[in-house]
Design an enzyme around this catalytic site. Structure first.
Site, mmCIF file in Angstrom:
data_model
loop_
_atom_site.group_PDB
_atom_site.id
_atom_site.type_symbol
_atom_site.label_atom_id
_atom_site.label_comp_id
_atom_site.label_asym_id
_atom_site.label_seq_id
_atom_site.Cartn_x
_atom_site.Cartn_y
_atom_site.Cartn_z
ATOM 1 N N ASP A 270 -4.304 -54.538 -36.708
ATOM 2 C CA ASP A 270 -5.567 -55.316 -35.979
ATOM 3 C C ASP A 270 -6.886 -54.636 -36.518
ATOM 4 O O ASP A 270 -7.407 -53.405 -36.645
ATOM 5 C CB ASP A 270 -5.890 -54.850 -34.475
ATOM 6 N N TYR B 116 -14.705 -52.517 -39.938
ATOM 7 C CA TYR B 116 -13.976 -51.265 -40.014
ATOM 8 C C TYR B 116 -14.066 -50.238 -41.035
ATOM 9 O O TYR B 116 -13.942 -49.459 -41.096
ATOM 10 C CB TYR B 116 -13.255 -51.504 -39.383
ATOM 11 N N LYS C 117 -11.260 -59.666 -38.967
ATOM 12 C CA LYS C 117 -12.470 -60.145 -38.101
ATOM 13 C C LYS C 117 -13.989 -60.936 -38.883
ATOM 14 O O LYS C 117 -13.755 -59.611 -39.514
ATOM 15 C CB LYS C 117 -12.496 -59.518 -36.551
ATOM 16 N N HIS D 104 -15.392 -61.829 -33.849
ATOM 17 C CA HIS D 104 -15.657 -60.874 -33.519
ATOM 18 C C HIS D 104 -16.671 -60.803 -32.247
ATOM 19 O O HIS D 104 -16.030 -59.726 -31.332
ATOM 20 C CB HIS D 104 -16.231 -59.681 -34.619
HETATM 21 P P1 NDP Z 1 -8.127 -46.858 -28.162
HETATM 22 O O1 NDP Z 1 -8.388 -47.250 -26.394
HETATM 23 O O2 NDP Z 1 -6.811 -46.998 -28.141
HETATM 24 O O3 NDP Z 1 -8.293 -44.624 -27.783
HETATM 25 C C1 NDP Z 1 -7.975 -44.700 -29.009
HETATM 26 C C2 NDP Z 1 -8.122 -42.475 -28.574
HETATM 27 O O4 NDP Z 1 -7.530 -42.383 -28.502
HETATM 28 C C3 NDP Z 1 -8.612 -42.109 -30.090
HETATM 29 O O5 NDP Z 1 -9.569 -41.192 -29.928
HETATM 30 C C4 NDP Z 1 -7.263 -41.169 -29.704
HETATM 31 O O6 NDP Z 1 -6.948 -40.501 -31.318
HETATM 32 C C5 NDP Z 1 -6.963 -42.009 -29.015
HETATM 33 N N1 NDP Z 1 -5.160 -41.524 -28.607
HETATM 34 C C6 NDP Z 1 -4.153 -42.352 -28.647
HETATM 35 N N2 NDP Z 1 -3.232 -42.354 -29.148
HETATM 36 C C7 NDP Z 1 -3.625 -41.259 -27.798
HETATM 37 C C8 NDP Z 1 -2.502 -40.946 -27.055
HETATM 38 N N3 NDP Z 1 -0.770 -40.884 -26.675
HETATM 39 N N4 NDP Z 1 -2.600 -39.847 -26.638
HETATM 40 C C9 NDP Z 1 -3.849 -39.054 -26.345
HETATM 41 N N5 NDP Z 1 -5.160 -39.749 -27.278
HETATM 42 C C10 NDP Z 1 -4.916 -40.660 -27.768
HETATM 43 O O7 NDP Z 1 -9.778 -47.240 -27.833
HETATM 44 P P2 NDP Z 1 -10.264 -48.015 -29.422
HETATM 45 O O8 NDP Z 1 -11.728 -48.187 -28.439
HETATM 46 O O9 NDP Z 1 -10.415 -47.449 -30.840
HETATM 47 O O10 NDP Z 1 -9.473 -49.300 -29.764
HETATM 48 C C11 NDP Z 1 -7.931 -49.475 -30.217
HETATM 49 C C12 NDP Z 1 -8.505 -50.909 -31.277
HETATM 50 O O11 NDP Z 1 -8.687 -52.065 -30.257
HETATM 51 C C13 NDP Z 1 -9.182 -50.587 -31.737
HETATM 52 O O12 NDP Z 1 -8.830 -49.580 -33.505
HETATM 53 C C14 NDP Z 1 -9.777 -51.821 -32.465
HETATM 54 O O13 NDP Z 1 -8.481 -52.409 -33.403
HETATM 55 C C15 NDP Z 1 -9.383 -53.011 -31.472
HETATM 56 N N6 NDP Z 1 -10.960 -53.084 -30.912
HETATM 57 C C16 NDP Z 1 -11.853 -54.082 -30.945
HETATM 58 C C17 NDP Z 1 -13.042 -54.347 -30.283
HETATM 59 C C18 NDP Z 1 -13.492 -55.524 -30.806
HETATM 60 O O14 NDP Z 1 -14.290 -55.702 -30.501
HETATM 61 N N7 NDP Z 1 -12.602 -56.482 -31.080
HETATM 62 C C19 NDP Z 1 -13.477 -52.761 -29.780
HETATM 63 C C20 NDP Z 1 -13.055 -51.521 -29.558
HETATM 64 C C21 NDP Z 1 -11.768 -51.971 -30.769
HETATM 65 P P3 NDP Z 1 -6.326 -40.118 -32.496
HETATM 66 O O15 NDP Z 1 -6.591 -40.923 -33.480
HETATM 67 O O16 NDP Z 1 -6.815 -38.900 -32.715
HETATM 68 O O17 NDP Z 1 -4.802 -39.667 -31.896
#
Ligand code: NDP
Length: 299
Positions: free
Chosen positions: A73, A78, A103, A136
């Site tokens: 995604d 991004y 998006k 988006h």
């Molecule tokens: P998430 O809820 O997926 O959380 C990501 C965070 O959690 C990062 O800091 C990551 O750090 C950490 N993390 C990941 N896996 C673990 C784990 N197993 N244990 C502990 N910490 C963990 O957040 P996002 O806000 O990034 O959302 C995910 C996706 O959703 C986005 O990447 C995007 O594709 C989508 N999105 C879409 C939006 C929209 O408006 N359409 C808005 C926001 C998000 P690290 O990378 O260091 O592991």
């Protein structure tokens, strides 16, 4: 043509002889939901928002695909569409097995500008089609024209499915009154702390799949006592509990990580379940938590 669930070539490394670290995670490649287009969408997708462009994004995508993920995604905003495309190619997994979403960014909304923005995204991705193209954000005054452009892109076969993101019931109501094509997906923030019951019920009534973004609460509730209690009870991590909750609620989940160990952990969701008591505890966590932007107040 997409292969049947369970028959994917999730055999790991490019030489067909994966290292232990690359051994695919059981169940992730075959877990799918059905879109209103009749196609399948993999229930776990790798999110790449805030994944730095260049080698980091490429490596995350390659790791995920080798671990069995079949869904990535991204979005124009991004800044890493090009690297997602390179990662898809580098992974050695056939393109037709991978579900790629991007998006339309807000600045590009409007009929003609959407068509141009889509071409540019496809070009950066290096693909002939995307599996899903999303608005988006419900930009007031322009979202309906943008949707007409998505319908055209869909009719041309260059987006196999089209959908929306951050649409609440009022935005969906307005869209469905005019749309020729019903969105296949609505991508919104969902976690036990922001359950979006109204928007999800609307989507369920209209056959629209809900994709949960920020399913790990962007990291903000991984230490919440209910989450850690359930995690301890089932012997899994807090992240796995939040993602499994989303899977059992019938949603697509889009966890983001740049670390291979976490990318693996976030896919290992199909060898345990949360019982009714655990689900009820998590369902009791609603607090209206929006970790990023919040479309509930968007006109
Ligand atoms: P998430 O809820 O997926 O959380 C990501 C965070 O959690 C990062 O800091 C990551 O750090 C950490 N993390 C990941 N896996 C673990 C784990 N197993 N244990 C502990 N910490 C963990 O957040 P996002 O806000 O990034 O959302 C995910 C996706 O959703 C986005 O990447 C995007 O594709 C989508 N999105 C879409 C939006 C929209 O408006 N359409 C808005 C926001 C998000 P690290 O990378 O260091 O592991």
């Amino acid at each position: 043509m997409r292969q049947q669930p369970g028959s994917t070539r999730d055999s790991g490394g490019v030489d067909g002889n994966p290292s232990a670290a690359e051994t695919p995670v059981s169940g992730v490649a075959s877990a799918t939901l059905s879109l209103n287009t009749g196609r399948a969408i993999p229930q776990i997708g790798l999110g790449v928002w805030q994944t730095p462009r260049g080698e980091v994004t490429q490596a995350a995508v390659v790791a995920a695909l080798r671990l069995g993920y079949r869904h990535v995604d991204t979005a124009r905003i991004y800044g890493n569409e090009r690297d997602v495309g390179i990662g898809v190619q580098k992974s050695g997994v056939p393109r037709e097995e991978i579900f790629v979403t991007t998006k339309l960014w807000n600045d590009d909304q409007g009929y003609d500008s959407t068509l141009r923005a889509f071409d540019a995204s496809l070009d950066r991705l290096g693909l002939e089609h995307v599996d899903l193209y999303l608005l988006h954000w419900p930009v007031a005054g322009r979202r309906l024209d943008s949707w007409r452009a998505l319908e055209r892109i869909h009719a041309d076969g260059r987006a196999r499915a089209i959908g929306v993101s951050n649409f609440m019931s009022k935005h969906l109501d307005e869209l469905l009154a005019r749309a020729q094509v019903i969105p296949a997906v609505n991508q919104i923030e969902v976690s036990p702390f922001l359950q979006q019951r109204d928007a999800r019920a609307f989507c369920a009534r209209h056959g629209i799949i809900v994709e949960a973004y920020s399913p790990l609460t962007h990291g903000q509730r991984l230490g919440h006592p209910v989450v850690t209690k359930v995690a301890k009870r089932v012997g899994r991590s807090p992240a796995q509990v939040l993602l499994r909750w989303g899977i059992q609620q019938g949603m697509v989940v889009l966890p983001k990580s740049t670390r291979e160990t976490r990318i693996r952990e976030n896919a290992a969701l199909f060898d345990f379940t949360l019982d009714a008591d655990a689900m009820a505890m998590l369902d009791g966590c609603e607090e209206g938590l929006a970790t990023g932007w919040d479309p509930r107040s968007q006109a």
